[in-house]
Design a protein around this motif. Sequence first.
Motif, short mmCIF file in Angstrom:
data_model
loop_
_atom_site.label_atom_id
_atom_site.label_comp_id
_atom_site.label_asym_id
_atom_site.label_seq_id
_atom_site.Cartn_x
_atom_site.Cartn_y
_atom_site.Cartn_z
N LEU A 1 31.93 41.32 43.36
CA LEU A 1 31.15 40.32 42.63
C LEU A 1 29.71 40.77 42.39
N PRO B 1 26.61 41.22 40.62
CA PRO B 1 26.20 40.50 39.40
C PRO B 1 25.92 41.44 38.23
N PHE C 1 31.96 40.59 36.56
CA PHE C 1 31.16 41.23 37.59
C PHE C 1 31.38 42.74 37.62
N ALA D 1 33.51 32.80 42.86
CA ALA D 1 32.92 33.32 41.63
C ALA D 1 32.90 32.31 40.50
#
Length: 276
Positions: A25, A27, A42, A66
């Motif tokens: 994940l 960003p 991601f 998420a």
Amino acid sequence: MRDPAPGATDPLTRPMAVDQAKEWLTPLPPEKIFGNSYLVGFGGLSVALIDTGAGLILIDGALPQAAPAILNNVRKLGFDPKDIKFILSTEPHFDHSGGLAALARDTGATVIASARGAEGLRSGVHAKDDPQLGYGGRWPRVTHVRVVKDREVLRLGRTAITAHATPGHTMGSMSWSWRACDKKACKTMLFASSLNPVSADGYRYTAASNAAILNGFAASYARMNKLPCDMLISAHPDNAGEGRYDDKPGACRRYADRSRQLLAKRLARERGEAVK
């Protein structure tokens, strides 16, 4: 299911795989990649968004935790998450379908999957024939799932999306393709399900009981070799090379070749261990 009360823990976004999530994940900003097609996911898990002109389509939902970030990325692009009509699933594994229940609840969208994929989404657990069954674990179940068949075409607005059965990684895996245009230029986009031949410890691809899995991989390689594929988005971006997508000629063939080579090495190792 109702939204959680303010301050309450949301059972549909409770974090999973916390250590892996640090990488999966990572960003990234939402990105328009071509025409009506965007990425809202991601660094280690892809999530795609399509603007059909009559509503939005989301592909995959990453991990449960998420979901808020995915919807926030949709908003950053100037879209309203409530305009998401369909959420397409590639496979019934927590890293790609864990967020689907929350996303469906928060948008009102219909989740769509293969028949086998739908079974996994409704149960929230690995199928009995899944190579990763031994990992165990549960993820939020998706109560309502619409089932589509291999090569079935979904239409929304100006977009037609074709479902492509790509079994192996799971027997319910589905990839999705559509045409995207920018002015006079058009490309065939393909969001590919995972083809990585990974498994829990103790699983043997060479076991006679797992012949259907190997046949599934073979069918998926043949399918990937033939599909029009101007721009490839893979469920895990690093399985398709560097960057968030592959728009070089032969992207889908390379994707299949990578899996084929990994599977061949795995089978050779298993056979070597069997004769020791």
